[in-house]
Design a protein around this motif. Structure first.
Motif, PDB file in Angstrom:
ATOM      1  N   ASP A 539      -4.211  12.023  -0.186  1.00 23.73           N
ATOM      2  CA  ASP A 539      -4.969  11.718  -1.689  1.00 23.73           C
ATOM      3  C   ASP A 539      -4.835  10.176  -1.779  1.00 23.73           C
ATOM      4  O   ASP A 539      -4.174   9.360  -1.042  1.00 23.73           O
ATOM      5  CB  ASP A 539      -3.884  12.437  -2.685  1.00 23.73           C
ATOM      6  CG  ASP A 539      -4.765  12.282  -3.988  1.00 23.73           C
ATOM      7  OD1 ASP A 539      -6.094  12.435  -3.989  1.00 23.73           O
ATOM      8  OD2 ASP A 539      -4.020  12.279  -5.011  1.00 23.73           O
ATOM      9  N   TYR A 540      -5.762   9.642  -2.795  1.00 21.66           N
ATOM     10  CA  TYR A 540      -5.569   8.204  -2.768  1.00 21.66           C
ATOM     11  C   TYR A 540      -4.415   7.659  -3.507  1.00 21.66           C
ATOM     12  O   TYR A 540      -3.988   8.517  -4.430  1.00 21.66           O
ATOM     13  CB  TYR A 540      -6.992   8.086  -3.859  1.00 21.66           C
ATOM     14  CG  TYR A 540      -7.092   6.604  -4.162  1.00 21.66           C
ATOM     15  CD1 TYR A 540      -8.119   5.929  -3.425  1.00 21.66           C
ATOM     16  CD2 TYR A 540      -6.561   5.822  -5.063  1.00 21.66           C
ATOM     17  CE1 TYR A 540      -8.316   4.544  -3.157  1.00 21.66           C
ATOM     18  CE2 TYR A 540      -6.847   4.391  -5.389  1.00 21.66           C
ATOM     19  CZ  TYR A 540      -7.855   3.779  -4.296  1.00 21.66           C
ATOM     20  OH  TYR A 540      -7.984   2.456  -4.429  1.00 21.66           O
ATOM     21  N   PRO A 541      -3.786   6.663  -2.731  1.00 15.09           N
ATOM     22  CA  PRO A 541      -2.575   6.256  -3.249  1.00 15.09           C
ATOM     23  C   PRO A 541      -2.592   5.977  -4.863  1.00 15.09           C
ATOM     24  O   PRO A 541      -3.255   5.338  -5.359  1.00 15.09           O
ATOM     25  CB  PRO A 541      -2.383   5.142  -2.358  1.00 15.09           C
ATOM     26  CG  PRO A 541      -3.267   5.103  -1.065  1.00 15.09           C
ATOM     27  CD  PRO A 541      -4.549   5.714  -1.603  1.00 15.09           C
ATOM     28  N   CYS A 542      -1.313   6.291  -5.323  1.00 10.77           N
ATOM     29  CA  CYS A 542      -1.125   5.937  -6.571  1.00 10.77           C
ATOM     30  C   CYS A 542       0.183   5.697  -6.897  1.00 10.77           C
ATOM     31  O   CYS A 542       1.148   6.087  -6.048  1.00 10.77           O
ATOM     32  CB  CYS A 542      -1.601   7.042  -7.636  1.00 10.77           C
ATOM     33  SG  CYS A 542      -0.905   8.691  -7.515  1.00 10.77           S
ATOM     34  N   GLY A 543       0.690   5.030  -8.129  1.00  8.88           N
ATOM     35  CA  GLY A 543       2.029   4.847  -8.064  1.00  8.88           C
ATOM     36  C   GLY A 543       2.343   3.591  -8.813  1.00  8.88           C
ATOM     37  O   GLY A 543       1.325   2.996  -9.329  1.00  8.88           O
ATOM     38  N   SER A 544       3.636   3.000  -8.800  1.00  8.51           N
ATOM     39  CA  SER A 544       3.832   1.640  -9.509  1.00  8.51           C
ATOM     40  C   SER A 544       4.305   0.755  -8.374  1.00  8.51           C
ATOM     41  O   SER A 544       5.219   1.031  -7.543  1.00  8.51           O
ATOM     42  CB  SER A 544       4.667   1.660 -10.416  1.00  8.51           C
ATOM     43  OG  SER A 544       4.337   2.767 -11.458  1.00  8.51           O
ATOM     44  N   THR A 545       3.931  -0.426  -8.411  1.00  4.17           N
ATOM     45  CA  THR A 545       4.238  -1.382  -7.565  1.00  4.17           C
ATOM     46  C   THR A 545       5.754  -1.655  -7.677  1.00  4.17           C
ATOM     47  O   THR A 545       6.294  -1.607  -8.470  1.00  4.17           O
ATOM     48  CB  THR A 545       3.726  -2.799  -8.020  1.00  4.17           C
ATOM     49  OG1 THR A 545       2.099  -2.825  -7.889  1.00  4.17           O
ATOM     50  CG2 THR A 545       3.974  -4.298  -7.282  1.00  4.17           C
ATOM     51  N   GLY A 546       6.405  -1.790  -6.515  1.00  6.26           N
ATOM     52  CA  GLY A 546       7.726  -1.897  -6.481  1.00  6.26           C
ATOM     53  C   GLY A 546       8.552  -0.638  -6.213  1.00  6.26           C
ATOM     54  O   GLY A 546       9.824  -0.661  -5.911  1.00  6.26           O
ATOM     55  N   TYR A 547       7.787   0.561  -6.477  1.00  7.92           N
ATOM     56  CA  TYR A 547       8.507   1.656  -6.526  1.00  7.92           C
ATOM     57  C   TYR A 547       7.590   2.584  -5.378  1.00  7.92           C
ATOM     58  O   TYR A 547       8.497   3.588  -4.785  1.00  7.92           O
ATOM     59  CB  TYR A 547       8.401   2.265  -7.734  1.00  7.92           C
ATOM     60  CG  TYR A 547       9.291   2.035  -8.887  1.00  7.92           C
ATOM     61  CD1 TYR A 547      10.764   2.213  -9.115  1.00  7.92           C
ATOM     62  CD2 TYR A 547       8.672   0.807  -9.616  1.00  7.92           C
ATOM     63  CE1 TYR A 547      11.362   1.540 -10.128  1.00  7.92           C
ATOM     64  CE2 TYR A 547       9.278   0.173 -10.754  1.00  7.92           C
ATOM     65  CZ  TYR A 547      10.644   0.499 -10.648  1.00  7.92           C
ATOM     66  OH  TYR A 547      11.467  -0.179 -11.705  1.00  7.92           O
ATOM     67  N   VAL A 548       6.543   2.504  -5.270  1.00  7.01           N
ATOM     68  CA  VAL A 548       5.745   3.338  -4.299  1.00  7.01           C
ATOM     69  C   VAL A 548       6.256   3.188  -2.786  1.00  7.01           C
ATOM     70  O   VAL A 548       6.323   2.170  -2.310  1.00  7.01           O
ATOM     71  CB  VAL A 548       4.155   3.149  -4.531  1.00  7.01           C
ATOM     72  CG1 VAL A 548       3.705   1.676  -3.880  1.00  7.01           C
ATOM     73  CG2 VAL A 548       3.385   4.263  -4.018  1.00  7.01           C
ATOM     74  N   ASP A 549       6.368   4.427  -2.197  1.00  2.00           N
ATOM     75  CA  ASP A 549       6.460   4.478  -0.965  1.00  2.00           C
ATOM     76  C   ASP A 549       5.400   3.931   0.202  1.00  2.00           C
ATOM     77  O   ASP A 549       4.030   3.989  -0.217  1.00  2.00           O
ATOM     78  CB  ASP A 549       6.510   6.090  -0.424  1.00  2.00           C
ATOM     79  CG  ASP A 549       6.450   6.328   0.995  1.00  2.00           C
ATOM     80  OD1 ASP A 549       7.060   5.301   1.705  1.00  2.00           O
ATOM     81  OD2 ASP A 549       6.087   7.467   1.393  1.00  2.00           O
ATOM     82  N   PRO A 550       5.948   2.726   0.874  1.00  2.00           N
ATOM     83  CA  PRO A 550       4.783   2.185   1.592  1.00  2.00           C
ATOM     84  C   PRO A 550       4.135   2.778   2.513  1.00  2.00           C
ATOM     85  O   PRO A 550       2.919   2.458   2.534  1.00  2.00           O
ATOM     86  CB  PRO A 550       5.672   0.966   2.231  1.00  2.00           C
ATOM     87  CG  PRO A 550       6.996   1.150   1.453  1.00  2.00           C
ATOM     88  CD  PRO A 550       7.333   2.672   0.998  1.00  2.00           C
ATOM     89  N   THR A 551       4.521   3.775   3.095  1.00  2.00           N
ATOM     90  CA  THR A 551       3.972   4.899   3.929  1.00  2.00           C
ATOM     91  C   THR A 551       2.677   5.239   3.156  1.00  2.00           C
ATOM     92  O   THR A 551       1.543   5.385   3.557  1.00  2.00           O
ATOM     93  CB  THR A 551       4.691   5.702   4.788  1.00  2.00           C
ATOM     94  OG1 THR A 551       5.798   5.089   5.462  1.00  2.00           O
ATOM     95  CG2 THR A 551       3.927   6.566   5.759  1.00  2.00           C
ATOM     96  N   TYR A 552       2.795   5.868   2.085  1.00  2.00           N
ATOM     97  CA  TYR A 552       1.931   6.357   1.364  1.00  2.00           C
ATOM     98  C   TYR A 552       0.823   5.220   1.012  1.00  2.00           C
ATOM     99  O   TYR A 552      -0.452   5.597   1.076  1.00  2.00           O
ATOM    100  CB  TYR A 552       2.758   6.980  -0.204  1.00  2.00           C
ATOM    101  CG  TYR A 552       1.759   7.632  -1.012  1.00  2.00           C
ATOM    102  CD1 TYR A 552       0.522   8.194  -0.546  1.00  2.00           C
ATOM    103  CD2 TYR A 552       2.029   7.618  -2.463  1.00  2.00           C
ATOM    104  CE1 TYR A 552      -0.474   8.821  -1.751  1.00  2.00           C
ATOM    105  CE2 TYR A 552       1.050   8.256  -3.305  1.00  2.00           C
ATOM    106  CZ  TYR A 552      -0.170   8.793  -2.808  1.00  2.00           C
ATOM    107  OH  TYR A 552      -0.996   9.348  -3.797  1.00  2.00           O
ATOM    108  N   ALA A 553       1.568   4.180   0.443  1.00  2.00           N
ATOM    109  CA  ALA A 553       0.486   3.318  -0.099  1.00  2.00           C
ATOM    110  C   ALA A 553      -0.543   2.722   1.027  1.00  2.00           C
ATOM    111  O   ALA A 553      -1.675   2.419   0.927  1.00  2.00           O
ATOM    112  CB  ALA A 553       1.173   1.958  -0.418  1.00  2.00           C
ATOM    113  N   ASN A 554      -0.147   2.837   2.298  1.00  2.00           N
ATOM    114  CA  ASN A 554      -0.791   2.311   3.428  1.00  2.00           C
ATOM    115  C   ASN A 554      -1.691   3.403   4.022  1.00  2.00           C
ATOM    116  O   ASN A 554      -2.693   3.037   4.616  1.00  2.00           O
ATOM    117  CB  ASN A 554       0.192   1.637   4.347  1.00  2.00           C
ATOM    118  CG  ASN A 554       0.830   0.450   4.208  1.00  2.00           C
ATOM    119  OD1 ASN A 554       0.308  -0.430   3.253  1.00  2.00           O
ATOM    120  ND2 ASN A 554       2.218   0.211   4.660  1.00  2.00           N
TER     121      ASN A 554
END
Length: 729
Positions: A539-554
């Motif tokens: 899915d398109y990455p979402c969440g909050s900076t500083g908390y989001v899983d880096p693997t998910y964000a990338n």
């Protein structure tokens, strides 16, 4: 000392502890005279915890070894139900017989029966729950015995802070073999005038249907708003109620204010079952199971009626708003502060988002009119520009009692057609857990999308992470409870779907008045099939900076282990007393925490005041699991079940350490007292008011009972030195 009932040693409380708890049965602690002696309140130190208790002291005119005393102890030690009073322990020492129960803050129902501010729905809820308690003692399938209470009346129904009822008064109860619960039992008649079954009083034969008669009297008291015994006089409530019911004149006895709250069908079902309980022929009286079913139906109908009325009121309010575009519809009983409200509203009147319904429903108490809490109103509007939600307090004045009751709603605003809006509504409507935020309802009407949640008074955890007065044990408790909430949304076996939150952070953890945490923020969450919860979701990455899983964000691939990464950040925030995002800047907390952990320098980042509170082993378990949550490889991160287990272990060790420390401190204090018979031992950080303290103490120094330790421990705040005041009273 020996007890006639074996295996109850764990419930024995020494007399000296009870004397200390009740201040030697002082008049200040006296509550009332009970049927078998005086009743006192107190604070008892039990298993390292100071608890509020009620001590029922058997009067000396009753024989030593009184049957009623042991009946009470025996029954309450074997019966466990959420709507039965809790037995803390008992004392049988030095001619004293004392039963210790948990203190219920609101007292007994007899104080509220005539109070019209106890609304009909709440009265119904109390009756339903007491019927469940009676069903449990009469029919619980897990026991080989059944219980007949024999003394049901309104003063034997206690209420806690939330009006949760607890059935008490088991000193006259008796048991029968479970398989013979329908048979007659012969015993000397007992009970209370106005409540006791006439057949039992006249013949000495008692059955479970005798309890039904007494409960019927309570039901009519609750219905009418009248006591069966007034000024120690039996008003023959049963006779009057039956006569009015049979002549269809029952409403003449109901408090008019209560009657306006009652749904007609709810009233009929309730009065029918109350009347049936009072039938002269016991065989014709209903069983408690039938009573439970009928009362639950009456409550269900009442709630549906109130829900319908609420919808109609909201619709009427919105219609008035539609006719008056620029000025919100507000009702208030007097003109004070009217100009200030309108001044504030007119400043906002040109805004496109101004048509939200600000007041939808408030509680109505006798003689009370709705008013607005002006300060809450000011805060709501001043914060509107800053956030996507605001708080508004609606207050009702009960003129008879001169008190205020407030209901506060949190209203979240969404864009028209927003996916997040429907995700939030869908999730919270299906997920129910004590540590999840409660959904009150939603609105999707006239270009408005609004989610209504229950207000949590302390706000979000991000306001307390850096506050050193939030002690380590309380922080641990919050983390444990949020881990339970995550375990529920990830793994609950009762659902066919699993939830990934995708936005865990400290601002999504709300705290109620008692710092009980509630996980919120489900607008970004997603579901997976329960049987496939371990698989990747794209899915398109979402969440909050500083908390989001880096693997998910990338990569855009998300699993439940992504929630574990975010929760790991929260755990380190709680541990360090630091926010991951400070002044809208990501301080790279994950990177710093991992580096310090790996180099065994973790304590450098912990607030020193918090560190002094931590048991070493508790800290190690906590930091180990927080570090594991942040591992780069998601497979290596723990499941939420493992996190729950580890955090619970850390909390258990912390509590044991605190209990041990408390015992050592009390022992040390007492040792100092023993060495200093006449002069109190005082430590204080400064000399101010020293003379006054000594002046007060010197006035007490000659008293014979001066050796009690009155103050063992007080809270310690950051930067302050502990002040321990120990003196003999």
């Amino acid at each position: 000392m020996s007890s006639p009932i074996q295996d109850l040693d764990y419930l024995i409380i020494p007399l000296k502890d009870i004397l200390k708890a009740t201040n030697h049965f002082s008049n200040k602690n006296f509550i009332r005279q009970g049927g078998f002696g005086k009743i006192y309140k107190g604070k008892l130190l039990r298993s390292g915890e100071l608890i509020d208790i009620v001590a029922r002291r058997l009067d000396g005119k009753y024989d030593q070894g009184s049957k009623e005393f042991w009946t009470e102890v025996s029954m309450l030690s074997r019966l466990k139900h959420t709507n039965l009073v809790s037995l803390v322990g008992f004392c049988d020492e030095k001619n004293e017989k004392i039963v210790i129960n948990k203190y219920e803050a609101k007292g007994s129902l007899d104080h509220y029966v005539t109070d019209p501010t106890l609304r009909w729905t709440k009265r119904l809820e109390i009756c339903v729950k007491i019927s469940h308690a009676l069903s449990y003692i009469h029919y619980d399938v897990g026991r080989d015995f059944s219980v007949i209470h024999r003394n049901i009346k309104n003063s034997k129904i206690l209420l806690d802070d939330n009006y949760e009822p607890k059935l008490a008064g088991f000193e006259l109860s008796m048991t029968t073999v479970a398989s013979q619960r329908g048979r007659l039992c012969i015993d000397y008649p007992c009970g209370s005038t106005g409540y006791v079954d006439p057949t039992y009083a006249n013949t000495g034969s008692v059955t479970h249907k005798s309890d039904m008669y007494s409960f019927g009297i309570v039901l009519f008291e609750v219905l009418f708003g009248t006591k069966a015994i007034t000024d120690n006089r039996d008003i023959k409530l049963a006779k009057e109620a039956k006569s009015r019911y049979e002549n269809e004149q029952l409403e003449d006895l109901i408090n008019p204010y209560l009657r306006t709250q009652m749904a007609g069908e709810s009233l009929k079902i309730f009065s029918d079952i109350a009347y049936d309980c009072l039938k002269e022929c016991r065989v014709e009286r209903p069983s408690i199971r039938t009573v439970v079913m009928k009362l639950e139906k009456a409550l269900e109908i009442q709630r549906l009626q109130e829900k319908k009325a609420l919808k109609e009121e909201i619709a009427a309010t919105r219609e008035k708003l539609d006719k008056n575009e620029k000025t919100p519809f507000i009702i208030y009983p007097e003109s004070r502060s009217k100009s200030k409200i309108f001044q504030m509203l007119n400043q906002r009147s040109g805004k496109a988002d101004y048509r939200h319904v600000l007041q939808e429903k408030i509680n109505q108490l006798q003689g009370g009119n709705p008013i607005l809490d002006i300060r809450a109103f000011e805060r709501a509007f001043s914060d509107w520009k800053k956030a996507s939600c605001f708080e508004l307090s609606m207050t009702t004045l009960a003129s008879q009692r001169g008190r205020y009751v407030s209901i506060i709603l949190v209203v979240a605003l969404y864009d028209q057609g927003s996916k997040e809006f429907w995700t939030e509504v869908s999730m919270l409507s299906r997920l129910k857990h004590t540590n999840l935020v409660s959904l009150v309802g939603f609105c999707d009407e006239k270009n408005e999308k609004i989610v209504i949640n229950k207000y949590e008074a302390k706000g979000s955890l991000d306001h307390y992470v850096t506050d050193p007065t939030l002690r380590w044990t309380k922080r641990l408790e919050i983390c444990v409870k949020i881990s339970h909430a995550l375990s529920y949304i990830h793994y609950d076996v009762g659902r066919d779907f699993s939830v990934i939150h995708r936005n865990i952070k400290n601002s999504k953890i709300l705290l109620d008045d008692n710092y009980e945490p509630k996980l919120a923020g489900f607008e970004l969450s997603m579901t997976t099939v329960a049987s496939q919860r371990g698989r990747l979701c794209i899915d398109y990455p979402c969440g909050s900076t500083g908390y989001v899983d880096p693997t998910y964000a990338n990569t855009g691939s998300v699993t439940h282990k992504s929630d574990m990464y975010s929760f790991g950040i929260v755990l380190f925030e709680v541990l360090f007393g630091t926010k991951a995002i400070t002044d809208n800047r990501d301080i790279k907390l994950a990177k710093e925490a991992k580096s310090r952990y790996e180099n065994e320098q973790l304590e450098d980042l912990i607030n020193p005041y918090l560190r002094t509170q931590m048991a070493g082993e508790s800290l190690k378990i906590f930091s180990d699991i927080a570090y594991d949550c942040l591992k780069e490889c998601r497979v290596e991160r723990p499941s939420i079940r493992t996190v729950v287990m580890k955090l619970e272990k850390a909390l258990e060790i912390q509590r044991l350490q605190e209990k041990k420390a408390l015992k050592e401190e009390i022992a040390a204090t007492r040792e100092k007292l023993d060495k200093n018979e006449k002069t109190p031992f005082i430590i204080y950080p400064e000399s101010r008011s020293k003379s006054k303290i000594f002046q007060m103490l010197n006035q007490r120094s000659g008293k014979a009972d001066y050796r009690h330790v009155l103050q063992e421990k007080i809270n310690q705040l950051q930067g302050g030195n502990p002040v321990r005041l120990f003196f003999r009273y």
